[in-house]
Design an enzyme around this catalytic site. Structure first.
Site, mmCIF file in Angstrom:
data_model
loop_
_atom_site.group_PDB
_atom_site.id
_atom_site.type_symbol
_atom_site.label_atom_id
_atom_site.label_comp_id
_atom_site.label_asym_id
_atom_site.label_seq_id
_atom_site.Cartn_x
_atom_site.Cartn_y
_atom_site.Cartn_z
ATOM 1 N N LYS A 96 0.833 -1.191 -0.110
ATOM 2 C CA LYS A 96 0.294 -0.400 -0.032
ATOM 3 C C LYS A 96 0.933 1.510 -0.204
ATOM 4 O O LYS A 96 2.433 1.418 0.362
ATOM 5 C CB LYS A 96 -1.165 -0.197 1.405
ATOM 6 C CG LYS A 96 -1.810 0.718 0.727
ATOM 7 C CD LYS A 96 -3.347 0.162 0.239
ATOM 8 C CE LYS A 96 -4.588 0.600 0.630
ATOM 9 N NZ LYS A 96 -5.488 -0.421 0.221
HETATM 10 N N1 GLU Z 1 -6.991 0.202 -2.938
HETATM 11 C C1 GLU Z 1 -7.916 -1.372 -3.261
HETATM 12 C C2 GLU Z 1 -7.603 -1.780 -2.153
HETATM 13 O O1 GLU Z 1 -7.799 -1.822 -0.972
HETATM 14 C C3 GLU Z 1 -7.531 -2.235 -4.542
HETATM 15 C C4 GLU Z 1 -5.789 -2.253 -4.840
HETATM 16 C C5 GLU Z 1 -5.588 -3.053 -6.494
HETATM 17 O O2 GLU Z 1 -6.295 -2.790 -6.807
HETATM 18 O O3 GLU Z 1 -4.235 -3.481 -6.075
HETATM 19 O O4 GLU Z 1 -8.448 -3.039 -2.588
#
Ligand code: GLU
Length: 425
Positions: A115
């Site tokens: 993240k």
């Molecule tokens: N931000 C989204 C989540 O928390 C998608 C993450 C992604 O597609 O890599 O799942």
């Protein structure tokens, strides 16, 4: 001053990372796995903080702080979004990265977890400022990102446009176009059909399956949705299509209510123009602090973390609580909700539709061959439905709530891969 009194006056900030670790520990303690190995998979592999100088439109320079955390690369490259928000912190990004690892494992896609985030307020920045911030952030992580190592995506306050800048900046540095370094891109740049709607679509698939399990007729059910961004708006729209009456909706500016059901398609058009749900002619104003405790069958928190905690969980009236957001329910709230028979669909399954279609996007980019929207949706449907029933089976067999079961399944999958790969020493 007596010590206790003094302590009472101090507000201890909530650690979202501690919440994520508590969830891990609760599930891990039910598995028969070496403690050292569990420690190895529990914490992030690498957390990086960068300072980002950005020239603002008025010519001045402003320093921003950015983060990228790679929690795990055991099952595949680290995967996860990038968040732009004033409250972003390393603690939060580490928690969100850990949840990505368990999310990818629970839907069984070959990714680890990661993240990113930048402390900023995008509502106060121009498009040019956001572009320069995004490009500097991407360049700072040029050696970290990569289709085989760490693949970003959208999250709170980032979107297709942000992903296009990331793809371009990475590609300029790599000296060739690398579409698969980032997902959630515009379709013409190698994005996947259905990606924008995927998180909301996944939320609604899990709610639909939960309704089947609980014998709830969608056409007799009501719902409240907290948050009207990408996840909240699409969840509301698709739930409305299933026949569920959406009676309450809120965003950061306020809440609206209509006991006969809000016309979500009309609300989406209204919000596209006004940027707010309040003022929508088809509903009355409502107290947004009370939306989580609305008298509805389905509650979808689709905003930020730590909304339902030990202090307010007893006030939740919904029968199904579907976590569109990451981490909206704290570990203190879980036993209270379980005691009150609220069926919680945990974030790591409920909102996994987004990363699942991100996986499809990465696959399509690498093949250079793109699927129709129907193909994408059919594959998403299969993965989400299977994950839901797999986890429910573990929950029923072990007499635990769904979050614990989802973590047990996810941790077990990561452990299995570590055991097979071995630990290089
Ligand atoms: N931000 C989204 C989540 O928390 C998608 C993450 C992604 O597609 O890599 O799942």
């Amino acid at each position: 001053m007596p010590r206790e009194k003094h302590l009472k006056s101090i507000t201890i900030p909530v650690s979202t990372y501690e919440h994520a670790m508590k969830q891990f520990d609760q599930a891990a303690s039910r598995l028969h796995v070496d403690k050292g190995l569990l420690e190895f998979i529990k914490h992030p592999r690498r957390s990086t903080i960068v300072k980002l100088p950005v020239q603002m439109d008025d010519g001045t320079w402003q320093m921003f702080t950015g983060f990228r955390v790679q929690h795990s690369n055991v099952r595949g490259p680290a995967k996860g979004g990038i968040r732009y928000h004033p409250n972003v912190s390393l603690d939060e990004v580490q928690a969100l990265a850990a949840w990505m690892t368990w999310k990818c494992a629970v839907v069984n896609i070959p990714f680890g977890g990661g993240k990113g985030g930048v402390i900023c307020d995008p509502s106060k920045m121009s498009e040019g400022e956001l572009e320069r911030l995004t490009r500097r952030y991407t360049a700072s992580f040029f050696d970290v990102f990569g289709p085989e190592s760490d693949i970003p995506a959208p999250d709170v306050n980032t979107n297709e446009k942000t992903m296009a800048w990331i793809m371009d900046t990475y590609s300029m540095n790599a000296r060739h176009t690398v579409t698969s370094v980032v997902t959630g891109k515009p379709i013409v740049l190698g994005g996947s059909r259905g990606r924008r709607e995927a998180t909301g679509r996944g939320v609604v698939i899990t709610v639909r399956e939960a309704m089947k399990h609980m014998n709830i007729d969608p056409t007799q059910a009501t719902a409240a949705v907290q948050g009207f961004g990408n996840v909240g708006s699409v969840s509301a729209q698709l739930l409305h299509k299933l026949g569920v009456k959406i009676t309450h909706v809120c965003d950061v500016f306020g809440a609206i209510y209509n006991p006969r059901g809000i016309d979500i398609d009309e609300l989406i058009k209204f919000v596209a123009q006004t940027k707010k749900v309040i003022g929508f002619p088809g509903a009355k104003p409502f107290d947004s602090k009370k939306i989580l405790f609305a008298d509805v069958d389905i509650l979808i928190p689709a905003a930020l973390e730590n909304q339902i905690d030990g202090k307010n969980a007893a006030k939740v009236k919904a029968r199904i609580l579907a976590e569109g957001a990451n981490g909206p329910v704290t570990p203190e709230a879980d036993p209270i909700l379980a005691k009150n028979e609220v069926f919680v669909i945990p974030d790591i399954i409920c909102n996994a539709g987004g990363v699942t279609v991100s996986y499809f996007e990465w696959v399509q980019d690498r093949m250079g061959y793109f699927w129709t929207e129907d193909e994408v949706n059919a594959r998403l449907e299969r993965i989400m439905t299977e994950a839901f029933w797999d986890v429910l089976k573990v929950a029923l067999e072990n007499k635990v709530h769904l979050r614990l079961a989802a973590f047990m399944v996810a941790i077990q999958r990561v452990v299995e891969v570590v055991q097979l790969r071995g630990i290089y020493a």
